[in-house]
Scaffold this active site. Structure first.
Site, PDB file in Angstrom:
ATOM      1  NE  ARG A  56      31.074   4.480 -15.941  1.00  0.00           N
ATOM      2  CZ  ARG A  56      30.127   4.546 -15.019  1.00  0.00           C
ATOM      3  NH1 ARG A  56      29.146   5.364 -15.152  1.00  0.00           N
ATOM      4  NH2 ARG A  56      30.168   3.764 -13.947  1.00  0.00           N
ATOM      5  NE  ARG A 106      35.767  -3.973 -16.887  1.00  0.00           N
ATOM      6  CZ  ARG A 106      35.270  -2.779 -16.537  1.00  0.00           C
ATOM      7  NH1 ARG A 106      34.347  -2.690 -15.589  1.00  0.00           N
ATOM      8  NH2 ARG A 106      35.690  -1.686 -17.144  1.00  0.00           N
ATOM      9  CG  HIS A 134      40.063   0.240 -18.522  1.00  0.00           C
ATOM     10  ND1 HIS A 134      39.486  -0.024 -19.748  1.00  0.00           N
ATOM     11  CD2 HIS A 134      39.040   0.505 -17.669  1.00  0.00           C
ATOM     12  CE1 HIS A 134      38.159   0.089 -19.622  1.00  0.00           C
ATOM     13  NE2 HIS A 134      37.869   0.398 -18.383  1.00  0.00           N
TER      14      HIS A 134
HETATM   15  C1  NCD Z   1      36.903   1.911 -14.287  1.00  0.00           C
HETATM   16  C2  NCD Z   1      37.355   0.471 -14.279  1.00  0.00           C
HETATM   17  O1  NCD Z   1      36.539  -0.462 -14.391  1.00  0.00           O
HETATM   18  O2  NCD Z   1      38.559   0.292 -14.171  1.00  0.00           O
HETATM   19  N1  NCD Z   1      35.608   2.073 -14.764  1.00  0.00           N
HETATM   20  C3  NCD Z   1      35.422   2.205 -16.119  1.00  0.00           C
HETATM   21  O3  NCD Z   1      35.760   1.326 -16.884  1.00  0.00           O
HETATM   22  N2  NCD Z   1      34.905   3.356 -16.569  1.00  0.00           N
HETATM   23  C4  NCD Z   1      37.165   2.652 -13.049  1.00  0.00           C
HETATM   24  C5  NCD Z   1      36.753   2.081 -11.726  1.00  0.00           C
HETATM   25  O4  NCD Z   1      36.122   1.025 -11.631  1.00  0.00           O
HETATM   26  O5  NCD Z   1      37.051   2.754 -10.740  1.00  0.00           O
END
Ligand code: NCD
Length: 305
Positions: A56, A106, A134
């Site tokens: 996502r 990330r 995040h």
């Molecule tokens: C989350 C993340 O990467 O922190 N996912 C996201 O970005 N939608 C949640 C997760 O990995 O559980």
């Protein structure tokens, strides 16, 4: 003012700027629906540098850049880059910064996005640093909540799951407290939210934050669930034990408010029973879609266009 700024933590964004982003995301969404989004990023290059798995966040940012007429540079993996030859993260970031107008990163290490922001001359957006923050997920979560419930203040929001390791939850607790929601933290024993984070929002915003070990959603206007963050456990067996403790089923929704909204940052594993997907409460797929207009709004503001 967000122009030229890094977005590393949700704390970096003033409430007035979040309000502005909520309004701009609405405009972006209307533009998307009408098929006429602005081409604010024409001529701009945005790099996505993801050292942890993502569906996502990465694709949503890429979609948002493309909808605004910008271009994407994507570092596909460490294996395919010169880091495989031993190049340092800092050298890699310096090079990518030189090719781009904005860097979206990330990484599995807490603090990595701040480190990247110190190295890069262009704005850095944190797309998740370890178990820490995040911020763009929180922006889209606030947008989704406001859009689905008409407001954030005064709502009863339950945060459910692995609150110890989930960066989405730490960022969101701060965002909810800033907007005066009442929060109940629900987690299996041992996976509670870091008390320092809870103290911070209680002290700073006089936030009402309750804690519970039981999955009772009767009072909830919004229940926001996350998976057990297995990759952040020292012992995978512990993660599996924790995973079995909380599952939202149709049984857990008995007695819940008729207009309860169920959100999840996704990916979901088995903390929400599959039969929930078809209920009126399940709004997580729509939530994910709303990330596009919000990230369009954020990038347009940060790049000042
Ligand atoms: C989350 C993340 O990467 O922190 N996912 C996201 O970005 N939608 C949640 C997760 O990995 O559980």
């Amino acid at each position: 003012m967000l122009k030229g700024r890094d977005v590393v933590s949700i704390r970096d964004i003033a409430k007035s700027d979040i309000e502005l982003l909520l309004r701009r995301a609405e405009e972006m969404e209307a533009g998307l629906v009408a098929g006429t989004p602005p081409d604010s990023l024409r001529g701009k290059i945005v790099s996505t540098v993801f050292f942890e798995p993502s569906t996502r966040t990465k694709m949503c940012f890429q979609a948002a850049v493309k909808r605004l007429g910008g271009q994407i540079l994507n570092l596909t993996s460490v294996q395919a880059s010169s880091m495989k030859k031993g190049e340092s993260l800092s050298d890699t970031l310096r090079i990518i910064d030189g090719y781009s107008d904005m860097v979206i990163i990330r990484h599995a290490l807490d603090g990595s996005a701040r480190y990247a922001a110190d190295i890069c001359a262009h704005p850095v957006i944190n797309a998740g640093d370890g178990g820490n923050q995040h911020p763009t997920q929180t922006l889209l979560d606030l947008y989704a909540i406001r859009r689905m419930k008409g407001r954030i203040d005064g709502l009863d929001v339950f945060l459910v799951g692995d609150l110890k390791h989930a960066r989405t939850m730490k960022s969101l607790l701060y965002g909810l407290a800033l907007f005066k929601a009442r929060v109940t933290l629900v987690s299996p024993q041992g996976l509670e939210m870091n008390p320092k984070v809870v103290e911070e929002v209680r002290g700073k915003f006089k936030a009402e934050v309750a804690e519970s070990g039981a999955l009772d959603l009767k009072q909830a206007d919004v229940a926001y669930v996350c998976r057990v963050q297995k990759e952040r456990f020292a012992d995978p067996y512990e993660a599996e034990l924790a995973q079995k403790k909380f599952m939202v089923t149709t049984e857990s929704l008995k007695g819940a408010k008729g207009d309860l909204v169920l959100l999840h940052p996704l990916p979901k594993v088995d903390e929400i029973a599959p039969e929930i997907d078809g209920t009126k409460h399940a709004k997580y797929f729509e939530q994910a879609r709303l990330g596009v207009p919000m990230r369009m709004a954020l990038m347009a503001e940060v790049l000042g266009v």
